[in-house]
Design a protein around this motif. Structure first.
Motif, PDB file in Angstrom:
ATOM      1  N   PRO A  35       0.811  -1.229   0.000  1.00  0.00           N
ATOM      2  CA  PRO A  35       0.000   0.000   0.000  1.00  0.00           C
ATOM      3  C   PRO A  35       0.841   1.273   0.000  1.00  0.00           C
ATOM      4  O   PRO A  35       0.446   2.279  -0.602  1.00  0.00           O
ATOM      5  CB  PRO A  35      -0.811  -0.115   1.300  1.00  0.00           C
ATOM      6  N   ALA A  36       2.017   1.244   0.655  1.00  0.00           N
ATOM      7  CA  ALA A  36       2.871   2.433   0.694  1.00  0.00           C
ATOM      8  C   ALA A  36       3.392   2.774  -0.702  1.00  0.00           C
ATOM      9  O   ALA A  36       3.481   3.947  -1.083  1.00  0.00           O
ATOM     10  CB  ALA A  36       4.043   2.210   1.648  1.00  0.00           C
ATOM     11  N   VAL A  37       3.724   1.743  -1.478  1.00  0.00           N
ATOM     12  CA  VAL A  37       4.219   1.961  -2.838  1.00  0.00           C
ATOM     13  C   VAL A  37       3.093   2.471  -3.732  1.00  0.00           C
ATOM     14  O   VAL A  37       3.282   3.370  -4.557  1.00  0.00           O
ATOM     15  CB  VAL A  37       4.831   0.666  -3.413  1.00  0.00           C
ATOM     16  N   VAL A  38       1.901   1.896  -3.569  1.00  0.00           N
ATOM     17  CA  VAL A  38       0.746   2.343  -4.360  1.00  0.00           C
ATOM     18  C   VAL A  38       0.449   3.817  -4.076  1.00  0.00           C
ATOM     19  O   VAL A  38       0.192   4.600  -4.996  1.00  0.00           O
ATOM     20  CB  VAL A  38      -0.496   1.481  -4.053  1.00  0.00           C
ATOM     21  N   LYS A  39       0.521   4.192  -2.803  1.00  0.00           N
ATOM     22  CA  LYS A  39       0.265   5.582  -2.420  1.00  0.00           C
ATOM     23  C   LYS A  39       1.297   6.521  -3.033  1.00  0.00           C
ATOM     24  O   LYS A  39       0.962   7.589  -3.562  1.00  0.00           O
ATOM     25  CB  LYS A  39       0.282   5.706  -0.899  1.00  0.00           C
ATOM     26  N   LEU A  40       2.585   6.121  -2.981  1.00  0.00           N
ATOM     27  CA  LEU A  40       3.653   6.937  -3.551  1.00  0.00           C
ATOM     28  C   LEU A  40       3.468   7.081  -5.062  1.00  0.00           C
ATOM     29  O   LEU A  40       3.566   8.181  -5.613  1.00  0.00           O
ATOM     30  CB  LEU A  40       5.007   6.292  -3.254  1.00  0.00           C
ATOM     31  N   CYS A  41       3.188   5.974  -5.736  1.00  0.00           N
ATOM     32  CA  CYS A  41       3.028   5.998  -7.191  1.00  0.00           C
ATOM     33  C   CYS A  41       1.795   6.796  -7.607  1.00  0.00           C
ATOM     34  O   CYS A  41       1.782   7.411  -8.681  1.00  0.00           O
ATOM     35  CB  CYS A  41       2.936   4.571  -7.734  1.00  0.00           C
ATOM     36  N   THR A  42       0.777   6.811  -6.756  1.00  0.00           N
ATOM     37  CA  THR A  42      -0.415   7.611  -7.048  1.00  0.00           C
ATOM     38  C   THR A  42      -0.076   9.096  -7.035  1.00  0.00           C
ATOM     39  O   THR A  42      -0.472   9.854  -7.933  1.00  0.00           O
ATOM     40  CB  THR A  42      -1.521   7.311  -6.019  1.00  0.00           C
ATOM     41  N   LYS A  43       0.673   9.531  -6.023  1.00  0.00           N
ATOM     42  CA  LYS A  43       1.084  10.940  -5.944  1.00  0.00           C
ATOM     43  C   LYS A  43       1.927  11.328  -7.165  1.00  0.00           C
ATOM     44  O   LYS A  43       1.750  12.398  -7.750  1.00  0.00           O
ATOM     45  CB  LYS A  43       1.880  11.186  -4.660  1.00  0.00           C
ATOM     46  N   LEU A  44       2.836  10.442  -7.546  1.00  0.00           N
ATOM     47  CA  LEU A  44       3.711  10.727  -8.684  1.00  0.00           C
ATOM     48  C   LEU A  44       2.930  10.770  -9.994  1.00  0.00           C
ATOM     49  O   LEU A  44       3.235  11.572 -10.880  1.00  0.00           O
ATOM     50  CB  LEU A  44       4.818   9.679  -8.767  1.00  0.00           C
ATOM     51  N   THR A  45       1.923   9.932 -10.118  1.00  0.00           N
ATOM     52  CA  THR A  45       1.103   9.927 -11.337  1.00  0.00           C
ATOM     53  C   THR A  45       0.296  11.213 -11.443  1.00  0.00           C
ATOM     54  O   THR A  45       0.114  11.755 -12.540  1.00  0.00           O
ATOM     55  CB  THR A  45       0.176   8.694 -11.362  1.00  0.00           C
TER      56      THR A  45
END
Length: 230
Positions: free
Chosen positions: A146-156
């Motif tokens: 979930p932490a990676v998904v959250k980070l990648c969401t912000k970057l997207t």
């Protein structure tokens, strides 16, 4: 560098993404190569108002840049991308006879890319996540954290923002049309091209510098104690 070597070289998600973003943007040379054909087209149009000549000069500039890349035996990826974009724009403009149609494919591309990134965010499959998958060798394993998904969401979101701004500013100018619109669209494409992309990249790098998320979080956890054999 192989996938396994690249993974070993980057022990955090942030390091992987910084490396992949640097490759995707192509450096300062990629910035210049993307801008030159548009500058050539706009400058020739301002001087001559001749659509065919402006297209020929623009395409010629891109071909020259490609030739230099091939002679130097460096990657022609960014020049080829630019040449394809110019070719599609030239096709649109040649069919309609309207010089502003050179810029229509770029507007449509940014609109489509914005929609695709928004859908990836809404469905919790942010596109930036696949940059991690391209390095780790597993395209979807990153989504389990979930932490990676959250980070990648912000970057997207940050990657999508320049595309949305371009469409919001350039589409009204295109719809107005006319000779002045061609000049304005040429200037806007240059000003809102790589400068906006670099601004987004800077924001992404700043965000990535703040964290250290393991590429394989399970590798950092201590193994569960096993019951001794009786």
């Amino acid at each position: 560098m192989t996938t396994s070597e690249e993974t070993a070289a980057h022990d955090t998600v942030e390091a992987v993404l910084r490396s992949q973003l640097a490759k995707a943007f192509g450096g300062m040379r990629g910035v210049v190569e993307a801008a030159v054909p548009t500058i050539a087209f706009t400058g020739m149009w301002i001087t001559t108002s001749d659509l065919r000549l402006s297209l020929m000069v623009s395409i010629g500039a891109a071909v020259l840049l490609l030739a230099v890349r091939l002679v130097q035996r460096s990657t022609p990826q960014f020049v080829i991308n630019s040449l394809i974009g110019i070719g599609i724009g030239a096709f649109f403009a040649s069919r309609s006879g309207q010089a502003e149609d050179v810029f229509l494919p770029g507007i449509l591309y940014n609109a489509g890319y914005s929609v695709a990134m928004l859908l990836s965010i809404v469905t919790r499959w942010p596109l930036v996540g696949f940059m991690i998958g391209s390095v780790t060798g597993d395209p979807t394993a990153w989504r389990a954290d979930p932490a990676v998904v959250k980070l990648c969401t912000k970057l997207t979101w940050l990657l999508m923002l320049p595309c949305v701004i371009r469409v919001a500013v350039q589409l009204p100018v295109y719809l107005i049309g006319g000779d002045q619109a061609v000049v304005e669209l040429g200037i806007l494409k240059i000003v809102m091209g790589w400068p906006l992309q670099i601004a987004a990249l800077t924001a992404m790098v700043w965000l990535l510098a703040r964290g250290r998320t393991p590429v394989r979080p399970e590798a950092s956890r201590p193994e569960a104690s096993r019951p001794e054999a009786s």
